[in-house]
Design an enzyme around this catalytic site. Structure first.
Site, short mmCIF file in Angstrom:
data_model
loop_
_atom_site.label_atom_id
_atom_site.label_comp_id
_atom_site.label_asym_id
_atom_site.label_seq_id
_atom_site.Cartn_x
_atom_site.Cartn_y
_atom_site.Cartn_z
N GLY A 207 0.81 -1.21 0.06
CA GLY A 207 0.20 -0.15 -0.14
C GLY A 207 0.80 1.17 -0.08
O GLY A 207 1.96 1.08 0.31
N PRO A 208 0.19 2.47 -0.30
CA PRO A 208 0.85 3.61 -0.25
C PRO A 208 1.57 3.97 1.06
O PRO A 208 0.97 3.40 1.96
CB PRO A 208 0.03 4.51 -0.51
N PRO A 209 2.51 4.90 0.95
CA PRO A 209 3.11 5.16 2.29
C PRO A 209 2.24 5.89 3.38
O PRO A 209 1.34 6.48 2.94
CB PRO A 209 4.28 6.19 2.00
N GLY A 210 2.44 5.36 4.70
CA GLY A 210 1.75 6.26 5.75
C GLY A 210 0.36 5.65 5.90
O GLY A 210 -0.55 6.25 6.33
N THR A 211 0.09 4.34 5.39
CA THR A 211 -1.29 3.98 5.65
C THR A 211 -1.34 3.13 6.80
O THR A 211 -2.34 2.42 6.74
CB THR A 211 -1.83 3.23 4.15
N GLY A 212 -0.58 2.92 7.52
CA GLY A 212 -0.47 2.16 8.47
C GLY A 212 0.19 0.57 8.65
O GLY A 212 -0.36 -0.17 9.55
N LYS A 213 0.96 0.35 7.68
CA LYS A 213 1.71 -1.02 7.54
C LYS A 213 2.48 -1.44 8.46
O LYS A 213 2.27 -2.51 9.19
CB LYS A 213 2.30 -1.02 6.13
N THR A 214 3.45 -0.60 8.90
CA THR A 214 4.13 -0.73 10.12
C THR A 214 3.30 -1.18 11.43
O THR A 214 3.57 -1.90 12.07
CB THR A 214 5.19 0.29 10.31
N GLU A 430 -17.19 6.43 -13.07
CA GLU A 430 -17.14 5.19 -12.53
C GLU A 430 -18.62 4.49 -12.71
O GLU A 430 -18.91 3.36 -12.94
CB GLU A 430 -16.71 5.18 -11.14
P1 ADP Z 1 3.49 2.93 6.53
O1 ADP Z 1 4.31 1.84 7.37
O2 ADP Z 1 2.41 2.13 5.84
O3 ADP Z 1 4.30 3.59 6.00
P2 ADP Z 1 3.25 3.73 9.21
O4 ADP Z 1 2.50 2.33 9.83
O5 ADP Z 1 4.51 3.92 9.69
O6 ADP Z 1 2.84 3.75 7.88
O7 ADP Z 1 2.06 4.97 9.74
C1 ADP Z 1 2.59 5.93 10.10
C2 ADP Z 1 1.87 6.85 11.03
O8 ADP Z 1 0.62 7.32 10.54
C3 ADP Z 1 1.54 6.00 12.26
O9 ADP Z 1 2.49 6.02 13.29
C4 ADP Z 1 0.31 6.50 12.40
O10 ADP Z 1 0.36 7.65 13.52
C5 ADP Z 1 -0.51 7.05 11.37
N1 ADP Z 1 -1.38 6.00 10.67
C6 ADP Z 1 -1.25 5.49 9.58
N2 ADP Z 1 -2.60 4.74 9.50
C7 ADP Z 1 -3.05 4.76 10.67
C8 ADP Z 1 -4.47 4.00 10.98
N3 ADP Z 1 -5.01 3.28 10.05
N4 ADP Z 1 -5.01 4.29 12.32
C9 ADP Z 1 -4.30 5.28 13.03
N5 ADP Z 1 -2.97 5.80 12.84
C10 ADP Z 1 -2.52 5.62 11.50
ZN ZN Z 2 -12.72 4.01 -16.59
#
Ligand code: ADP
Ligand code: ZN
Length: 610
Positions: A207-214, A430
């Site tokens: 998934g895109p960055p910052g979506t909560g994978k970690t 869509e």
């Molecule tokens: P990724 O690993 O996908 O790049 P992170 O897990 O590091 O993203 O998320 C970065 C920060 O964004 C987290 O520390 C949190 O504060 C916030 N965040 C992202 N997704 C969520 C979510 N679904 N619920 C709550 N906080 C989130």
């Molecule tokens: Zn289309």
């Protein structure tokens, strides 16, 4: 997470210091010890000075056959070669000089050896130990000064995941559901082994960055209450040559000792990129690391309790060897949050700050279309900062709205955050696809439509699910499919009288299908059952090669255009005939951003607005 620096810099530092010490010795200390400041004179001078009573001290050095002496002030030391002189004793007696003592401590060979060789080495070792201690402190207690390059000084981070739970990750319900099984397995592996089922070894969070994978990976460890090992793919390749592979070995060794546990590899694309096919020599270091990872993954059984989670935002660049069965064979999409997800994330993060009673997170979430979880967390933080700047401790609605603008303006270029008008166009586009599909009863029903921008670059998508497996398609079904592809553009024409670039993928798909109908499926009158194209390397992209005369090619191209045009017109007619439904469905999608198949059918059949 603490970062480990490679000891590269301290090493160079260390060598430089040692070099400096040795140089210093040679330039400054050694000349003092050697006797180069002694003036050499001939024996005659000695005799003359003795006769003139000008001597201070005298030392006879018989082993070297020389005489050392000073003048009256005992400041200058002279040396003279000695000749066998029977009158020497008499001469000394008469000169009134002091003799019998030692003028200069001769540097004896052992001492000079100690000074030139042993001392620098001792300094060398002491310095080394000092540096080692310093490094050890930096690295938290591991032996850093293992100069042997083969030995990795890999540091694996076991984090107490401090009870991070799925409930801390807002939204992302589908991802959580997929990962729940892993948690269940870690809780109760017996249940699985008894059934003979083995867990997937590797799971890829995409998934895109910052979506909560970690966060999700940590939450799996937290829910299952097992150790969490984390390392970033880029850390492997920053190492010394040959370190990446041994670091992987170390990682897995530690993980196996601590099993059951979670190993999380962030940015796996840093090591897992497709291996180069030999041209201009790829990155050997990375390939070795990747190979080691593959070997390790093959090396342990599915039931050892080590579960590897990896995250990437570029799944398409991964080496196929990584994603084949037995390795990272399960893929969990972690998409950008939809409206409800955004609202939930905002609320989770808003718990950390004080907000005014009247803050409407639903509105804020709607305004932040396209924002990731990390960006939403940032929005909350920016709002809190703004409140502080204005001398308040409580965050109000205006703070949040203002901070959205700050954050969105910052990421508008990076991420596809749609303007209001664009969102409207995408919604109609869509719904156009879906409506055309639904009105031709041969098309599969719509499962889900969203207008949340995807990483793939698509601004929205319509998910169609065929009921039951379908291997044979009739000519009519293919035509309907083409019509469905053109439905998006058709809706834009019908509603806005304008066309956009949003249909490029549709165009490609429709053309492919139309072309295949004529050249491969024998579905045109003109060419009957004659193959015009053959498919090559079906498993490597499925390129087609033309097998016909240039004139025929021209005719095929014309037929393809005719075919698509006909379906495009059909789609436009369907939409014009159902304009009211098109409007109400598009409005619903615009507001909700996601519409399920059921909702779609309800609105379509009922004609009412939900
Ligand atoms: P990724 O690993 O996908 O790049 P992170 O897990 O590091 O993203 O998320 C970065 C920060 O964004 C987290 O520390 C949190 O504060 C916030 N965040 C992202 N997704 C969520 C979510 N679904 N619920 C709550 N906080 C989130
Ligand atoms: Zn289309």
């Amino acid at each position: 997470m603490k970062e480990v620096k490679s000891p590269k810099k301290p090493l160079i530092f260390y060598y430089l210091i040692v070099l400096g010490v040795i140089l210093l010795f040679n330039i400054l200390v050694m000349p003092l010890l050697s006797q180069s400041q002694i003036q050499e004179v001939d024996y005659g001078t000695f005799v003359k000075m003795a006769e003139n009573q000008e001597l201070g001290q005298v030392e006879i050095d018989e082993t070297r056959n020389q005489v050392l002496f000073t003048d009256k002030d005992e400041k200058v030391v002279y040396k003279a070669g000695m000749i066998s002189d029977p009158d020497l004793a008499e001469l000394l007696k008469e000169s009134g000089a002091k003799y019998g003592g030692q003028i200069i401590q001769q540097t004896n060979p052992i001492v000079s050896f100690l000074l030139t060789w042993v001392l620098p080495i001792v300094i060398f070792i002491l310095l080394g130990q000092y540096m080692n201690k310093k490094l050890m402190n930096q690295m938290g207690g591991k032996n850093a000064m293992s100069f042997g390059m083969g030995k990795s000084n890999a540091k694996i981070y076991v984090q107490s995941t401090k009870g991070l739970k799925f409930s801390d990750v807002a939204g992302e319900d589908e991802a959580k559901e997929s990962l729940q099984e892993i948690v269940d397995y870690l809780h109760n592996p017996k249940k699985y082994t008894e059934a003979g089922a083995s867990m997937p070894k590797g799971i890829l969070l995409v998934g895109p960055p910052g979506t909560g994978k970690t966060m999700l990976a940590k939450a799996v460890a937290g829910e299952a209450n097992v150790p969490f090992f984390s390392i970033s793919g880029s850390e492997f390749v920053e190492m010394f040559v040959g370190m990446g592979a041994s670091k992987v070995r170390d990682l897995f060794q530690q993980a196996k000792e601590k099993a059951p546990c979670i190993v999380f590899i962030d940015e796996i694309d840093a090591i897992g990129q497709k291996r180069s096919s030999g041209v201009s020599g790829g990155n050997d270091e990375r390939e070795q690391t990747l190979n080691q990872l593959l070997t390790e993954m093959d090396g342990f059984e599915g039931n050892t309790g080590v579960i590897i989670l990896a995250a990437t935002n570029r799944p398409e660049s991964l080496d196929p060897a990584l994603t084949r069965p037995g390795r990272f064979d399960r893929r969990v999409p972690v998409e950008l949050p939809d409206l409800a997800g955004r609202e939930a994330i905002l609320k989770v993060h808003a718990k950390k700050i004080k907000t005014a009673e009247d803050v409407d997170f639903h509105t804020i979430a709607r305004m932040a279309a396209g924002a990731s979880g990390a960006e939403l967390a940032n929005i909350i933080n920016e709002a809190a900062l703004r409140a502080v700047r204005n001398g308040r401790t409580i965050v109000n609605e205006a703070d949040l709205e203002e901070s959205i603008e700050v954050v969105i303006a910052g990421y508008q270029k990076k991420n596809a955050v749609l303007s209001d008008q664009e969102k409207k166009v995408v919604a109609y586009h869509e719904i156009g696809h879906a409506l055309v599909a639904a009105m031709q009863n041969h098309s599969a029903p719509v499962q889900k439509i969203t207008i949340i921008p995807r990483t793939s670059g698509a601004l929205g998508y319509t998910m169609q699910v065929d009921t039951g497996d379908k291997y044979l398609l009739t000519k009519e079904e293919i035509e309907n499919k083409i019509a469905t592809y053109t439905g998006g553009r058709a809706a834009e024409e019908v509603v806005f009288g304008q066309i956009t670039t949003g249909a490029s993928n549709d165009i490609e798909q429709a053309t492919k299908l139309a072309r295949a109908m004529i050249t491969r499926y024998g579905m045109s009158d003109a060419f009957d059952m004659v193959a015009m194209e053959t498919v090559q390397n079906q498993y490597l992209g499925g390129d087609v090669s033309l097998a016909c005369a240039p004139d025929t090619q021209k005719e095929i191209d014309r037929k393809v255009v005719d075919l698509v045009k006909k379906q495009h017109e059909k789609a436009r007619k369907i939409l014009e005939d159902n304009r009211d439904k098109l409007d109400s469905l598009a409005k619903y999608l615009y507001e909700k951003e996601t519409i399920t198949g059921e909702e779609f059918m309800r609105i379509l059949e009922g004609g009412e607005r939900a």
